[in-house]
Write a protein that holds these residues in place. Structure first.
Motif, mmCIF file in Angstrom:
data_model
loop_
_atom_site.group_PDB
_atom_site.id
_atom_site.type_symbol
_atom_site.label_atom_id
_atom_site.label_comp_id
_atom_site.label_asym_id
_atom_site.label_seq_id
_atom_site.Cartn_x
_atom_site.Cartn_y
_atom_site.Cartn_z
ATOM 1 N N LEU A 198 -19.593 7.386 -13.665
ATOM 2 C CA LEU A 198 -18.184 7.180 -14.008
ATOM 3 C C LEU A 198 -17.935 7.342 -15.503
ATOM 4 C CD1 LEU A 198 -18.046 6.269 -11.089
ATOM 5 C CD2 LEU A 198 -16.713 4.300 -11.774
ATOM 6 N N GLN A 199 -18.964 7.050 -16.292
ATOM 7 C CA GLN A 199 -18.796 7.154 -17.747
ATOM 8 C C GLN A 199 -18.625 8.603 -18.220
ATOM 9 O OE1 GLN A 199 -22.200 4.403 -18.254
ATOM 10 N NE2 GLN A 199 -21.019 3.605 -19.965
ATOM 11 N N GLN A 200 -19.073 9.530 -17.372
ATOM 12 C CA GLN A 200 -18.983 10.964 -17.711
ATOM 13 C C GLN A 200 -17.630 11.554 -17.312
ATOM 14 O OE1 GLN A 200 -21.483 10.966 -19.716
ATOM 15 N NE2 GLN A 200 -22.625 9.959 -18.066
ATOM 16 N N ILE A 201 -16.854 10.802 -16.539
ATOM 17 C CA ILE A 201 -15.592 11.333 -16.011
ATOM 18 C C ILE A 201 -14.435 10.953 -16.941
ATOM 19 C CG2 ILE A 201 -14.029 11.277 -14.001
ATOM 20 C CD1 ILE A 201 -16.471 10.723 -12.261
ATOM 21 N N ASP A 202 -13.632 11.970 -17.341
ATOM 22 C CA ASP A 202 -12.560 11.731 -18.332
ATOM 23 C C ASP A 202 -11.591 10.630 -17.912
ATOM 24 O OD1 ASP A 202 -13.570 13.799 -19.710
ATOM 25 O OD2 ASP A 202 -12.075 15.275 -19.049
ATOM 26 N N LYS A 203 -11.131 10.713 -16.669
ATOM 27 C CA LYS A 203 -10.097 9.765 -16.260
ATOM 28 C C LYS A 203 -10.509 9.088 -14.958
ATOM 29 C CE LYS A 203 -5.592 8.710 -16.928
ATOM 30 N NZ LYS A 203 -4.940 8.400 -18.183
ATOM 31 N N VAL A 204 -10.872 7.824 -15.047
ATOM 32 C CA VAL A 204 -11.232 7.076 -13.839
ATOM 33 C C VAL A 204 -10.083 6.120 -13.515
ATOM 34 C CG1 VAL A 204 -12.901 5.538 -12.750
ATOM 35 C CG2 VAL A 204 -13.694 7.265 -14.376
ATOM 36 N N ILE A 205 -9.493 6.343 -12.357
ATOM 37 C CA ILE A 205 -8.316 5.559 -11.958
ATOM 38 C C ILE A 205 -8.660 4.670 -10.762
ATOM 39 C CG2 ILE A 205 -5.882 5.710 -11.257
ATOM 40 C CD1 ILE A 205 -5.923 8.642 -12.271
ATOM 41 N N VAL A 206 -8.399 3.373 -10.895
ATOM 42 C CA VAL A 206 -8.587 2.444 -9.777
ATOM 43 C C VAL A 206 -7.220 2.175 -9.182
ATOM 44 C CG1 VAL A 206 -9.781 0.337 -9.112
ATOM 45 C CG2 VAL A 206 -9.917 1.129 -11.452
ATOM 46 N N VAL A 207 -7.124 2.258 -7.879
ATOM 47 C CA VAL A 207 -5.851 1.971 -7.216
ATOM 48 C C VAL A 207 -6.088 0.838 -6.238
ATOM 49 C CG1 VAL A 207 -3.845 3.084 -6.204
ATOM 50 C CG2 VAL A 207 -5.786 4.469 -6.909
ATOM 51 N N ALA A 208 -5.453 -0.295 -6.453
ATOM 52 C CA ALA A 208 -5.642 -1.414 -5.538
ATOM 53 C C ALA A 208 -4.505 -2.409 -5.678
ATOM 54 C CB ALA A 208 -6.964 -2.115 -5.828
ATOM 55 N N LYS A 226 0.819 -1.218 0.000
ATOM 56 C CA LYS A 226 0.000 0.000 0.000
ATOM 57 C C LYS A 226 0.848 1.262 0.000
ATOM 58 C CE LYS A 226 -4.255 -1.804 1.700
ATOM 59 N NZ LYS A 226 -4.983 -2.187 2.870
ATOM 60 N N GLN A 227 1.938 1.211 0.770
ATOM 61 C CA GLN A 227 2.828 2.384 0.816
ATOM 62 C C GLN A 227 3.402 2.683 -0.559
ATOM 63 O OE1 GLN A 227 6.026 1.827 3.596
ATOM 64 N NE2 GLN A 227 4.590 1.430 5.255
ATOM 65 N N GLU A 228 3.895 1.622 -1.215
ATOM 66 C CA GLU A 228 4.524 1.817 -2.520
ATOM 67 C C GLU A 228 3.517 2.261 -3.568
ATOM 68 O OE1 GLU A 228 7.740 1.919 -3.165
ATOM 69 O OE2 GLU A 228 7.988 1.641 -1.023
ATOM 70 N N ILE A 229 2.345 1.636 -3.546
ATOM 71 C CA ILE A 229 1.304 2.034 -4.498
ATOM 72 C C ILE A 229 0.865 3.468 -4.215
ATOM 73 C CG2 ILE A 229 -1.122 1.643 -5.078
ATOM 74 C CD1 ILE A 229 -0.665 -1.176 -5.272
ATOM 75 N N GLY A 230 0.799 3.803 -2.940
ATOM 76 C CA GLY A 230 0.398 5.154 -2.545
ATOM 77 C C GLY A 230 1.377 6.189 -3.064
ATOM 78 N N ARG A 231 2.662 5.901 -2.888
ATOM 79 C CA ARG A 231 3.689 6.828 -3.332
ATOM 80 C C ARG A 231 3.643 7.015 -4.855
ATOM 81 N NH1 ARG A 231 8.760 6.367 -0.238
ATOM 82 N NH2 ARG A 231 8.298 4.169 -0.196
ATOM 83 N N PHE A 232 3.546 5.894 -5.536
ATOM 84 C CA PHE A 232 3.511 5.896 -7.004
ATOM 85 C C PHE A 232 2.309 6.704 -7.506
ATOM 86 C CE2 PHE A 232 2.200 4.013 -11.035
ATOM 87 C CZ PHE A 232 3.395 3.871 -11.713
ATOM 88 N N THR A 233 1.144 6.423 -6.924
ATOM 89 C CA THR A 233 -0.095 7.077 -7.378
ATOM 90 C C THR A 233 -0.070 8.575 -7.056
ATOM 91 O OG1 THR A 233 -1.235 5.017 -6.931
ATOM 92 C CG2 THR A 233 -2.615 6.939 -7.280
ATOM 93 N N THR A 277 -5.766 2.534 1.208
ATOM 94 C CA THR A 277 -4.910 2.744 0.038
ATOM 95 C C THR A 277 -4.908 4.229 -0.350
ATOM 96 O OG1 THR A 277 -5.652 0.565 -0.686
ATOM 97 C CG2 THR A 277 -4.404 1.869 -2.275
ATOM 98 N N LEU A 278 -6.114 4.800 -0.426
ATOM 99 C CA LEU A 278 -6.222 6.221 -0.764
ATOM 100 C C LEU A 278 -5.594 7.092 0.329
ATOM 101 C CD1 LEU A 278 -7.665 7.669 -3.247
ATOM 102 C CD2 LEU A 278 -7.945 5.242 -3.096
ATOM 103 N N ALA A 279 -5.689 6.622 1.572
ATOM 104 C CA ALA A 279 -5.074 7.376 2.671
ATOM 105 C C ALA A 279 -3.557 7.432 2.470
ATOM 106 C CB ALA A 279 -5.413 6.742 4.015
ATOM 107 N N GLN A 280 -2.997 6.335 1.955
ATOM 108 C CA GLN A 280 -1.552 6.316 1.664
ATOM 109 C C GLN A 280 -1.207 7.263 0.524
ATOM 110 O OE1 GLN A 280 1.199 5.384 2.844
ATOM 111 N NE2 GLN A 280 0.536 4.031 4.473
ATOM 112 N N VAL A 281 -2.105 7.345 -0.454
ATOM 113 C CA VAL A 281 -1.871 8.269 -1.573
ATOM 114 C C VAL A 281 -1.788 9.689 -1.008
ATOM 115 C CG1 VAL A 281 -2.820 9.236 -3.709
ATOM 116 C CG2 VAL A 281 -3.091 6.789 -3.228
ATOM 117 N N ALA A 282 -2.758 10.021 -0.139
ATOM 118 C CA ALA A 282 -2.795 11.367 0.440
ATOM 119 C C ALA A 282 -1.548 11.627 1.288
ATOM 120 C CB ALA A 282 -4.055 11.533 1.277
ATOM 121 N N ARG A 283 -1.178 10.628 2.084
ATOM 122 C CA ARG A 283 -0.029 10.770 2.969
ATOM 123 C C ARG A 283 1.261 10.986 2.185
ATOM 124 N NH1 ARG A 283 -0.639 5.983 6.467
ATOM 125 N NH2 ARG A 283 -2.635 6.961 6.918
#
Ligand code: BG6
Length: 254
Positions: A209-219, A38-45, A66-72
């Protein structure tokens, strides 16, 4: 050796992309230990999203560790940006540290943008949803959500999310016997990617979600592979960010 590894990851990304039918897949390399995935994915994202953001963007985020790690891991910007960060759905019953509201405000502060919060109580009764929706303050946020152009969301295993959201043992059992394996944005999906249950909440709906240009899943987490397969769909998603072990596990299961 390094070049070989890079090549290996590129091939894995291509394979996973084809297998899930997505436009783009990015894989964080390495046989990461469970605790560091999660830390590594968070940093990358965090880095990727920060480079992607431009003035005028509206970024929607969900909750989760996971999203909390992205924010952190996001670095502070030296100047401010005209970017709004908004939670995707309100009141999904999580601890405050990993709630979408907290994540939205943290990211907004780091990038020098602004944020809006969705103050919705947890597990609202169906009959109260319309009243909440009629609130002008909620309406204003929903208007912003309609204009969102980037969405970043996590994926959970159905059982874990149901427990985290305090469903009763009976409800969890029913959910699982209905085939739920994965969850995202309060939607529970079966192995075929069909919706089997939706939590009552206010905010984005799957169709949006279909209306949003870029939908990113992080997991990332091999134990989430089944959940990721059930949630991710070319109909709704543009990019999946995961790690090497999880990518291999998904390919094995597919
Ligand atoms: C929740 C989101 O907060 O986090 C879910 O509402 C998501 O949609 C989940 O599936 C993922 O959690 P984690 O902790 O595995 O990143």
């Amino acid at each position: 050796k390094y070049i070989k590894e890079v090549k290996g990851i590129k091939i894995l990304e291509e394979n996973l992309k084809d297998c899930l039918g997505l436009k783009e897949v990015l894989i964080v390399p390495g046989n990461l230990e469970h605790s560091t995935i999660k830390q590594e994915i968070g940093r990358f994202t965090a880095q990727l999203v920060k480079n992607m953001l431009k003035d005028g963007d509206i970024l929607v985020v969900t909750g989760g560790s996971t999203l909390a790690q992205v924010a952190r891991s996001m670095r502070f910007n030296d100047k401010s940006m005209n970017v709004k960060v908004v939670p995707g759905r309100g009141g999904l019953g999580e601890e405050v540290e990993i709630q979408a509201n907290t994540i939205a405000s943290t990211i907004a502060k780091k990038i020098g943008g602004s944020y809006k919060l969705l103050h919705i109580p947890d597990s609202i009764k169906e009959e109260n949803v319309d009243r909440i929706l009629a609130e002008p303050s909620i309406q204003r946020i929903l208007e912003i959500l309609k204009k969102a152009n980037i969405l970043l969301h996590g994926v959970g295993s159905a059982e874990e999310m149901a427990c985290r959201r305090d469903m009763s043992p009976g409800q969890v059992k029913e959910l699982l016997s209905n085939g739920a394996v994965g969850e995202a944005l309060g939607y529970y999906f079966n192995e075929k990617g069909e919706i089997v249950y939706i939590t009552t909440s206010v905010g984005l709906h799957l169709e949006d979600l279909q209306q949003i240009d870029k939908v990113i899943v992080v997991a990332g987490d091999p134990a989430k592979a089944r959940a990721i397969i059930s949630v991710v769909s070319p109909k709704f998603h543009d990019l999946l960010i995961t790690d090497e072990l999880t990518a291999k596990e998904i390919l094995k299961l597919k």
